[in-house]
Design an enzyme around this catalytic site. Structure first.
Site, mmCIF file in Angstrom:
data_model
loop_
_atom_site.group_PDB
_atom_site.id
_atom_site.type_symbol
_atom_site.label_atom_id
_atom_site.label_comp_id
_atom_site.label_asym_id
_atom_site.label_seq_id
_atom_site.Cartn_x
_atom_site.Cartn_y
_atom_site.Cartn_z
ATOM 1 C CE1 TYR A 137 32.061 40.269 40.277
ATOM 2 C CE2 TYR A 137 31.569 42.498 41.086
ATOM 3 C CZ TYR A 137 32.058 40.750 41.378
ATOM 4 O OH TYR A 137 31.421 40.250 42.747
ATOM 5 C CG ASP B 119 28.086 40.368 51.173
ATOM 6 O OD1 ASP B 119 27.967 41.448 51.264
ATOM 7 O OD2 ASP B 119 27.310 40.354 50.738
ATOM 8 C CG ASP C 262 30.414 41.360 46.442
ATOM 9 O OD1 ASP C 262 29.546 42.059 46.491
ATOM 10 O OD2 ASP C 262 29.810 41.155 44.337
ATOM 11 C CE LYS D 91 43.362 31.107 43.765
ATOM 12 N NZ LYS D 91 43.246 29.589 45.188
ATOM 13 C CG ASP E 123 42.747 30.148 48.391
ATOM 14 O OD1 ASP E 123 42.973 31.475 48.503
ATOM 15 O OD2 ASP E 123 42.855 29.025 47.464
#
Ligand code: NAD
Length: 358
Positions: free
Chosen positions: A142, A251, A247, A191, A223
C-alpha cells in the site's frame, strides 16, 4: 493522573458514538480518580466543509501534542463524488502516516451473549472466540512504488510489495509482547512459498521469536489462514501479518463475530502513542437517528486506557460494563434478533447504561 486526548468525532454516526465514549470515560475518571482533557479537532467530511481540506495541519499538530487520539468515523454520501485525493477517507491515510501508526490491533471477540450473530456453526466457536490481529500498517504494497509502464501486451500497472527488516522487526515485537499477555501463541501469516518479501518476513519473525521463549510461533500461508479462520478459528491467539494480508484477514475475522457495531481497533506508534477507532465506518444510513451502536467506540476507548495509558483495571471495568449491559438483554437495533428477552435501546441509552455499570 491527567491525560490529553485529541477527539476527532468525524462524520455520520461518528459524533453520536463519540459522545457516548466520552460519557463512559468521564465515569471512569470519576470512579478511578483520573482527569481526561479532551480537545476536539476536525478531519474527513466535516473538515472539508469547514476548510476545504480533509486533514487540516492544526488537527495533525493537536494529535502530536496529545497522549492519544480518539476517532469516530469518516466519510459519507455527501462527499462520495469528490476525486480520490480529495475524499474524506484520505484523512485516515494521512493520520497513519503523520503519526507513524505502524501497528494496527484488531481484536475479534465473540461475546457469549451475541453468539447467535456468528455466521459459523455453533460447535466451531463453542466456548467463545478471542483472536487479535496485529497488522503492519505503514509499509508493504500500500505504500510501495507504483506506476504504469508500456509493455508488448499494452499498458501494465504495478504496485511493489517491499518490507525492510526493521519494519518487520518492530511489528513482530508488538505481536509477541501482546501474545505474552494473552494465550502465548503467534501465527505469522505470509506467502513465503511464492514471495521473496515473505521469505524475509518469515526470517525476521523467527529471529524476533527467539527473544520470547514463552510465546509459541507458527507460520501459515495466507490462503490457508483464510480457510482456517472459518473452519477452525479457535486455534488462533495472535495473528501477525503485513499490511495487505492484514487488511483482508482482519475483515474476515471481524465478520466471524457478526456484529460490526461492537468491534474496536487501535493503531499504535512507538512510545505507546495510539489512535483508537471503531472498525465500522460512518454509517450514513442510520446517522442522526439514535440507532448507532456505540459499543465499538466505547471498547476502542477501553483499548486506549489499556495500551496508551497503562490503565488495565479501568479498561477491564469498561469491558465488563459492556458485557453486563449485553447480559441484561439490552440491544441496539443492529444486535436485535427478535428474541423476547431483548430490550431495544438507542445510542444514548446504551452509553448511559454502560457508564452506569462502572
Ligand atoms: P459502515 O461501516 O459505515 O456501514 C456498514 C453497515 O453497518 C451499514 O448498514 C451501517 O448502518 C452498519 N453499521 C456500521 N456501524 C454501525 C454501528 N455502530 N451501529 C449500528 N450499525 C452500524 O460501512 P460503509 O457503509 O461501507 O461506509 C460508509 C462510509 O464510511 C463511507 O464513506 C466509507 O468510506 C466510510 N468508512 C470509514 C471508515 C473509518 O472512518 N475508519 C471505515 C470504513 C468506512
Amino acid at each position: 493522573m491527567r491525560y490529553k486526548i485529541a477527539v476527532i468525532s468525524g462524520d455520520g454516526i461518528g459524533p453520536e458514538v463519540m459522545a457516548e465514549a466520552l460519557r463512559v470515560l468521564d465515569r471512569v475518571g470519576e470512579q478511578f480518580g483520573h482527569e481526561f482533557d479532551y480537545t476536539t479537532a476536525l478531519a474527513g467530511g466535516a473538515a472539508i466543509d469547514a476548510c476545504g481540506n480533509s486533514l487540516p495541519q492544526e488537527t495533525i499538530d493537536l494529535c502530536k501534542r496529545s497522549d492519544a487520539v480518539l476517532l469516530g468515523a469518516i466519510g459519507g454520501w455527501k462527499w462520495d463524488n469528490l476525486p480520490g485525493e480529495q475524499r474524506p477517507e484520505r484523512a485516515l491515510l494521512g493520520l497513519r502516516k503523520e503519526l507513524a501508526l505502524f501497528a494496527n490491533l484488531r481484536p475479534a471477540i465473540l461475546f457469549e451473549e451475541l453468539a447467535d450473530a456468528c455466521p459459523l456453526r455453533p460447535e466451531l466457536t463453542a466456548g467463545g472466540l478471542d483472536v487479535l490481529i496485529v497488522r503492519e500498517l505503514t509499509g508493504g504494497i500500500y505504500f510501495g512504488e507504483r506506476g504504469y509502464k508500456d509493455t508488448p501486451l499494452g499498458r501494465a500497472a504495478y504496485d511493489v510489495e517491499q518490507y525492510a527488516e526493521e519494519e518487520v522487526r518492530r511489528i513482530a515485537h508488538v505481536a509477541f509482547s501482546m501474545a505474552g499477555k494473552r494465550s502465548g501463541r503467534v501465527t505469522s501469516v505470509d506467502k513465503a512459498n511464492v514471495l521473496e518479501s515473505s521469505r524475509l518476513w518469515r526470517e525476521i519473525v523467527t529471529e524476533v521469536a527467539a527473544g520470547y521463549p514463552e510465546v509459541a510461533l507458527n507460520h501459515m500461508y495466507v490462503d490457508n489462514t483464510a480457510m482456517q479462520l472459518v473452519c477452525a478459528p479457535q486455534q488462533f491467539d495472535v495473528i501477525l501479518t503485513g499490511n495487505m494480508f492484514g487488511d483482508i484477514l482482519s475483515d474476515e475475522a471481524s465478520m466471524i463475530t457478526g456484529s460490526i457495531g461492537v468491534l474496536p481497533s487501535a493503531s499504535l506508534s512507538t512510545g505507546n502513542f495510539g489512535l483508537y477507532e471503531p472498525v465500522h465506518g460512518s454509517a450514513p444510513d442510520i446517522a442522526g437517528q439514535n440507532k448507532a451502536n456505540p459499543m465499538a467506540m466505547i471498547l476502542s476507548a477501553a483499548m486506549m486506557l489499556r495500551y496508551t495509558f497503562g490503565l488495565a483495571k479501568e479498561a477491564d471495568a469498561v469491558e465488563t460494563a459492556v458485557k453486563r449491559v449485553l447480559q441484561k438483554g439490552c440491544r441496539t437495533p443492529d444486535l436485535c434478533r427478535g428474541e423476547s428477552t431483548e430490550r431495544k435501546i438507542g445510542t444514548a441509552e446504551a452509553g448511559q447504561l454502560i457508564a452506569g455499570e462502572i
